[in-house]
Design an enzyme around this catalytic site. Structure first.
Site, PDB file in Angstrom:
ATOM      1  N   PHE A 152       0.752  -1.046  -0.048  1.00 25.02           N
ATOM      2  CA  PHE A 152      -0.121   0.135   0.174  1.00 25.02           C
ATOM      3  C   PHE A 152       0.895   1.170  -0.047  1.00 25.02           C
ATOM      4  O   PHE A 152       0.825   2.042   0.719  1.00 25.02           O
ATOM      5  CB  PHE A 152      -0.675  -0.268   1.159  1.00 25.02           C
ATOM      6  N   ARG A 154       2.378   4.634  -1.399  1.00 26.58           N
ATOM      7  CA  ARG A 154       2.168   5.685  -2.461  1.00 26.58           C
ATOM      8  C   ARG A 154       3.460   6.334  -2.808  1.00 26.58           C
ATOM      9  O   ARG A 154       4.273   6.521  -1.929  1.00 26.58           O
ATOM     10  CB  ARG A 154       1.381   6.755  -1.725  1.00 26.58           C
ATOM     11  N   GLU A 155       3.521   6.365  -4.217  1.00 26.73           N
ATOM     12  CA  GLU A 155       4.836   7.044  -4.648  1.00 26.73           C
ATOM     13  C   GLU A 155       5.026   8.097  -4.241  1.00 26.73           C
ATOM     14  O   GLU A 155       4.002   9.140  -4.158  1.00 26.73           O
ATOM     15  CB  GLU A 155       4.863   6.945  -6.219  1.00 26.73           C
ATOM     16  N   LYS A 204      -6.377  -5.779  -1.863  1.00 28.76           N
ATOM     17  CA  LYS A 204      -5.759  -4.771  -2.523  1.00 28.76           C
ATOM     18  C   LYS A 204      -6.608  -4.110  -3.636  1.00 28.76           C
ATOM     19  O   LYS A 204      -6.619  -3.192  -3.515  1.00 28.76           O
ATOM     20  CB  LYS A 204      -4.454  -5.596  -2.965  1.00 28.76           C
ATOM     21  N   LEU A 250     -10.150  13.258  -1.452  1.00 28.37           N
ATOM     22  CA  LEU A 250     -11.394  14.203  -2.055  1.00 28.37           C
ATOM     23  C   LEU A 250     -10.886  15.292  -2.384  1.00 28.37           C
ATOM     24  O   LEU A 250     -11.492  16.183  -2.518  1.00 28.37           O
ATOM     25  CB  LEU A 250     -12.385  14.275  -0.813  1.00 28.37           C
ATOM     26  N   GLY A 257      -4.080   9.327 -12.015  1.00 26.63           N
ATOM     27  CA  GLY A 257      -3.107   8.624 -12.919  1.00 26.63           C
ATOM     28  C   GLY A 257      -2.251   7.524 -12.192  1.00 26.63           C
ATOM     29  O   GLY A 257      -2.507   7.190 -11.010  1.00 26.63           O
ATOM     30  N   CYS A 260      -0.793   2.525 -10.722  1.00 25.57           N
ATOM     31  CA  CYS A 260      -1.710   1.542  -9.856  1.00 25.57           C
ATOM     32  C   CYS A 260      -3.165   1.762 -10.139  1.00 25.57           C
ATOM     33  O   CYS A 260      -3.893   0.901 -10.773  1.00 25.57           O
ATOM     34  CB  CYS A 260      -1.275   1.824  -8.633  1.00 25.57           C
ATOM     35  N   LYS A 263      -4.624   1.024 -13.753  1.00 28.38           N
ATOM     36  CA  LYS A 263      -4.595  -0.589 -14.341  1.00 28.38           C
ATOM     37  C   LYS A 263      -5.236  -1.447 -13.308  1.00 28.38           C
ATOM     38  O   LYS A 263      -6.070  -2.550 -13.784  1.00 28.38           O
ATOM     39  CB  LYS A 263      -2.926  -0.951 -14.730  1.00 28.38           C
TER      40      LYS A 263
HETATM   41  C1  UDX Z   1       4.858  -2.854  -8.893  1.00 28.20           C
HETATM   42  C2  UDX Z   1       3.996  -4.209  -8.897  1.00 28.20           C
HETATM   43  O1  UDX Z   1       4.655  -5.090  -9.849  1.00 28.20           O
HETATM   44  C3  UDX Z   1       2.691  -3.848  -9.604  1.00 28.20           C
HETATM   45  O2  UDX Z   1       2.055  -4.872  -9.484  1.00 28.20           O
HETATM   46  C4  UDX Z   1       2.105  -2.831  -8.785  1.00 28.20           C
HETATM   47  O3  UDX Z   1       0.669  -2.690  -9.064  1.00 28.20           O
HETATM   48  C5  UDX Z   1       2.827  -1.396  -8.904  1.00 28.20           C
HETATM   49  O4  UDX Z   1       4.030  -1.923  -8.208  1.00 28.20           O
HETATM   50  P1  UDX Z   1       6.546  -1.279  -9.745  1.00 28.20           P
HETATM   51  O5  UDX Z   1       7.411  -1.830  -8.748  1.00 28.20           O
HETATM   52  O6  UDX Z   1       6.127   0.023 -10.003  1.00 28.20           O
HETATM   53  O7  UDX Z   1       5.116  -2.465  -9.846  1.00 28.20           O
HETATM   54  O8  UDX Z   1       7.093  -1.773 -11.108  1.00 28.20           O
HETATM   55  P2  UDX Z   1       8.465  -1.716 -12.179  1.00 28.20           P
HETATM   56  O9  UDX Z   1       9.206  -0.429 -11.676  1.00 28.20           O
HETATM   57  O10 UDX Z   1       8.042  -1.744 -13.428  1.00 28.20           O
HETATM   58  O11 UDX Z   1       9.345  -2.911 -11.672  1.00 28.20           O
HETATM   59  C6  UDX Z   1       9.307  -3.946 -11.884  1.00 28.20           C
HETATM   60  C7  UDX Z   1      10.854  -4.672 -11.832  1.00 28.20           C
HETATM   61  O12 UDX Z   1      10.813  -5.921 -11.984  1.00 28.20           O
HETATM   62  C8  UDX Z   1      11.508  -4.098 -13.058  1.00 28.20           C
HETATM   63  O13 UDX Z   1      13.008  -3.634 -12.512  1.00 28.20           O
HETATM   64  C9  UDX Z   1      12.000  -5.319 -13.918  1.00 28.20           C
HETATM   65  O14 UDX Z   1      12.963  -5.174 -14.564  1.00 28.20           O
HETATM   66  C10 UDX Z   1      11.768  -6.297 -12.969  1.00 28.20           C
HETATM   67  N1  UDX Z   1      11.477  -7.692 -13.517  1.00 28.20           N
HETATM   68  C11 UDX Z   1      10.625  -7.914 -14.426  1.00 28.20           C
HETATM   69  C12 UDX Z   1      12.390  -8.721 -13.210  1.00 28.20           C
HETATM   70  O15 UDX Z   1      13.377  -8.558 -12.469  1.00 28.20           O
HETATM   71  N2  UDX Z   1      12.194  -9.868 -13.649  1.00 28.20           N
HETATM   72  C13 UDX Z   1      10.988 -10.185 -14.640  1.00 28.20           C
HETATM   73  O16 UDX Z   1      10.768 -11.247 -14.982  1.00 28.20           O
HETATM   74  C14 UDX Z   1      10.287  -9.168 -14.977  1.00 28.20           C
HETATM   75  C1  UDX Z   2      -1.564   4.108  -4.830  1.00 26.51           C
HETATM   76  C2  UDX Z   2      -2.203   3.578  -3.577  1.00 26.51           C
HETATM   77  O1  UDX Z   2      -2.490   4.659  -2.904  1.00 26.51           O
HETATM   78  C3  UDX Z   2      -1.143   2.862  -2.882  1.00 26.51           C
HETATM   79  O2  UDX Z   2      -1.760   2.334  -1.671  1.00 26.51           O
HETATM   80  C4  UDX Z   2      -0.419   1.645  -3.704  1.00 26.51           C
HETATM   81  O3  UDX Z   2      -1.577   0.827  -3.802  1.00 26.51           O
HETATM   82  C5  UDX Z   2      -0.092   2.165  -4.950  1.00 26.51           C
HETATM   83  O4  UDX Z   2      -1.080   2.869  -5.541  1.00 26.51           O
HETATM   84  P1  UDX Z   2       0.049   5.930  -5.942  1.00 26.51           P
HETATM   85  O5  UDX Z   2      -0.461   5.542  -7.404  1.00 26.51           O
HETATM   86  O6  UDX Z   2       1.461   5.956  -5.952  1.00 26.51           O
HETATM   87  O7  UDX Z   2      -0.427   4.868  -4.817  1.00 26.51           O
HETATM   88  O8  UDX Z   2      -0.536   7.286  -5.495  1.00 26.51           O
HETATM   89  P2  UDX Z   2      -1.975   7.973  -4.631  1.00 26.51           P
HETATM   90  O9  UDX Z   2      -1.354   9.084  -3.770  1.00 26.51           O
HETATM   91  O10 UDX Z   2      -2.894   6.973  -4.424  1.00 26.51           O
HETATM   92  O11 UDX Z   2      -2.419   8.722  -6.251  1.00 26.51           O
HETATM   93  C6  UDX Z   2      -2.946   8.165  -7.272  1.00 26.51           C
HETATM   94  C7  UDX Z   2      -3.419   9.173  -8.289  1.00 26.51           C
HETATM   95  O12 UDX Z   2      -4.895   9.737  -7.613  1.00 26.51           O
HETATM   96  C8  UDX Z   2      -2.576  10.420  -8.310  1.00 26.51           C
HETATM   97  O13 UDX Z   2      -2.917  10.595  -9.823  1.00 26.51           O
HETATM   98  C9  UDX Z   2      -3.303  11.593  -7.622  1.00 26.51           C
HETATM   99  O14 UDX Z   2      -2.802  12.787  -8.147  1.00 26.51           O
HETATM  100  C10 UDX Z   2      -4.561  11.041  -7.598  1.00 26.51           C
HETATM  101  N1  UDX Z   2      -5.426  11.924  -6.621  1.00 26.51           N
HETATM  102  C11 UDX Z   2      -5.169  11.328  -5.354  1.00 26.51           C
HETATM  103  C12 UDX Z   2      -6.396  12.707  -6.760  1.00 26.51           C
HETATM  104  O15 UDX Z   2      -6.740  12.973  -8.044  1.00 26.51           O
HETATM  105  N2  UDX Z   2      -7.127  13.105  -5.806  1.00 26.51           N
HETATM  106  C13 UDX Z   2      -6.845  12.781  -4.497  1.00 26.51           C
HETATM  107  O16 UDX Z   2      -7.563  13.282  -3.571  1.00 26.51           O
HETATM  108  C14 UDX Z   2      -5.784  11.704  -4.125  1.00 26.51           C
END
Ligand code: UDX
Ligand code: UDX
Length: 433
Positions: A152, A154-155, A204, A250, A257, A260, A263
């Site tokens: 969970f 958040r970036e 999740k 809110l 965007g 996460c 998709k």
């Molecule tokens: C993650 C989760 O995988 C995704 O399901 C979740 O919803 C968001 O966070 P994230 O860490 O953002 O994704 O993905 P990414 O930054 O693309 O990192 C995945 C890494 O796995 C990459 O560095 C890629 O090179 C690596 N990888 C991919 C492997 O090492 N082995 C593989 O077979 C495929």
């Molecule tokens: C999300 C989940 O929050 C986290 O728990 C994990 O499952 C990964 O995915 P992340 O996508 O990194 O985290 O950021 P988050 O802070 O959740 O924001 C997602 C998007 O929603 C952003 O584009 C943000 O700008 C937007 N947002 C968020 C709004 O438009 N309004 C809000 O009030 C909050």
């Protein structure tokens, strides 16, 4: 404990760094050789507050290392976290081929009891499939357990989210694995929810979908506020004081965007369909989210009248502040649309410009906010970085061709913008002229 983290992306690196900080011995594995080479030279592939410090410090202490050798890492670890990507396929389902590859390699090489943890976001029943796959390829016939432990994070605040979680969810069906996972997370002093594996997987998707729904809900309210002449900020405040609702997520704007929410919502709709349930509520959430971007572009078009030939300064490219992540960033759709109409785009983002250069072309990338505003017919706020909240409006006004700001994140006060002499158009609030 000895931990292997497979996939050194956003989730894997934060997970690895934080487990090392908690005193475990961590090896981060990735198939990308360049990424591993850089990590071994203290070059961190992503910007995430606090991550670089943790990785460098723990690497120096010998608590974390980086390798492409998956087999060796599996053999030498007690717990293996699967953090590889689960990108969307063309039909919106999650592509689980990387997860399967890792599971088969684990089955092939493990020669002692292992816990295999799915950390990546996966559809319900993936845990069962991983277990089945490992069981059928289990070369050394050793015991193992599969655990679902969704992230969970958040970036932009992922390290803090890891260290201070609201809750830790562990889907697990063996006492042995439960005890080890409990011990692993005990330093965090957060509530741990133990469930079966399927429930953890659904927690999740349900959590992210619910948060996405909150955002679309307030964006729908913003449209009503615009039509009625009300103020969505006040509405959100008034709603948020109700503890049953809560103020967070809110914030009306240009829609969600990132890698996460878009998709995960799409994948959850597809999973539900497979189970025979039409998740029309979530489809509406998506539709509102997509419309929100178009609505924002319409506001820009309306304010400029003719977009062709106009110079538009864009503030913020990343999908949210404090990250350089451009995946599914609203800026990409918005800028592409404005370019199609013939606008000249200047843009500035504190961290995401390098990543943006690989995606968005024909943009003049600027070195700061004021450069982006210079000679612009309109300044458009796409990402709510703190530094944009503190800009010198008088200077901005003197630099622009025309004092017009269109704000997709509602970061300025209407009164201030009026006093500073701007035409200021935001989301779900009255226009200032
Ligand atoms: C993650 C989760 O995988 C995704 O399901 C979740 O919803 C968001 O966070 P994230 O860490 O953002 O994704 O993905 P990414 O930054 O693309 O990192 C995945 C890494 O796995 C990459 O560095 C890629 O090179 C690596 N990888 C991919 C492997 O090492 N082995 C593989 O077979 C495929
Ligand atoms: C999300 C989940 O929050 C986290 O728990 C994990 O499952 C990964 O995915 P992340 O996508 O990194 O985290 O950021 P988050 O802070 O959740 O924001 C997602 C998007 O929603 C952003 O584009 C943000 O700008 C937007 N947002 C968020 C709004 O438009 N309004 C809000 O009030 C909050």
């Amino acid at each position: 404990m000895k931990i292997a983290v497979v996939g050194a992306g956003y989730v894997g690196l934060v997970t690895g760094a934080c487990f090392a900080e908690l005193g475990n011995d961590v090896v981060c594995v990735d198939i990308e050789e360049d990424k591993i080479k850089n990590l071994n030279n203290n070059i961190i592939p992503i910007f995430e507050p606090g991550l670089e410090e943790l990785l460098i410090k723990n690497r120096k202490k010998g608590k974390i290392s980086f390798t492409t050798d998956l087999k060796k890492s599996i053999k030498e670890s007690d717990i293996i976290f699967i953090c590889v990507g689960t990108p969307p396929k063309k039909n919106g389902e999650a592509d689980l081929s990387y997860v399967e590859d890792v599971a088969r390699t684990i089955a092939d090489v493990m020669d002692s009891y292992k816990i295999i943890v799915e950390k990546s976001t996966v559809p319900v029943e993936t845990g069962d499939k991983i277990a089945k796959s490992i069981k059928s390829y289990n070369a050394h016939k050793v015991d193992f357990d599969v655990v679902s432990n969704p992230e969970f994070l958040r970036e932009g605040s992922a390290v803090n989210d890891f260290m201070h979680p609201d809750r830790i969810v562990i889907g697990c069906e063996s006492e042995r694995a439960k005890d080890i996972m409990k011990k692993l997370y005990s330093p965090l002093k957060a509530p741990i929810i133990f469930t079966d594996i399927k429930s953890a997987e659904i927690i999740k998707h349900a959590s992210n979908s619910f948060l996405a729904a909150k955002i679309s809900f307030i964006n729908a309210i913003a449209s009503i506020c615009e039509a009625a002449g009300a103020d969505v900020e006040k509405v959100a405040e008034g709603m948020g004081y109700d503890k049953r609702i809560g103020r967070s997520f809110l914030d009306a704007g240009i829609g969600y965007g990132g890698f996460c929410f878009p998709k995960d919502a799409e994948a959850f709709i597809r999973i539900s369909e497979k189970f025979g349930y039409d998740f029309s509520l979530l489809k509406a959430v998506q539709e509102i989210n997509n419309n929100q971007r178009n609505h924002f572009v319409s506001k820009i078009e309306k304010a400029l009248w003719i977009v062709k030939g106009k110079t538009i300064g864009i503030l913020g490219l990343a999908f949210k502040p404090n990250t350089d992540d451009m995946r599914f960033a609203p800026s990409v759709d918005i800028i592409t649309e404005l370019q199609k109409e013939g606008a000249k785009i200047k843009a500035y983002d504190p961290k995401a410009m390098e990543k943006s250069k690989g995606i968005l072309k024909n943009i003049e990338y600027c070195s700061n906010t004021y450069d982006a505003a210079k000679d612009a017919d309109a300044l458009v706020i796409v990402t709510e970085w703190d530094e944009f909240k503190e800009i010198d409006m008088k200077r901005i006004k003197s630099l622009m061709k025309h004092p017009l700001i269109i704000d997709g994140r509602n970061i300025y006060r209407l009164e201030d913008m009026k006093n500073d002499g701007f035409t200021y158009i935001s989301i779900g609030r009255k226009e200032v002229h």
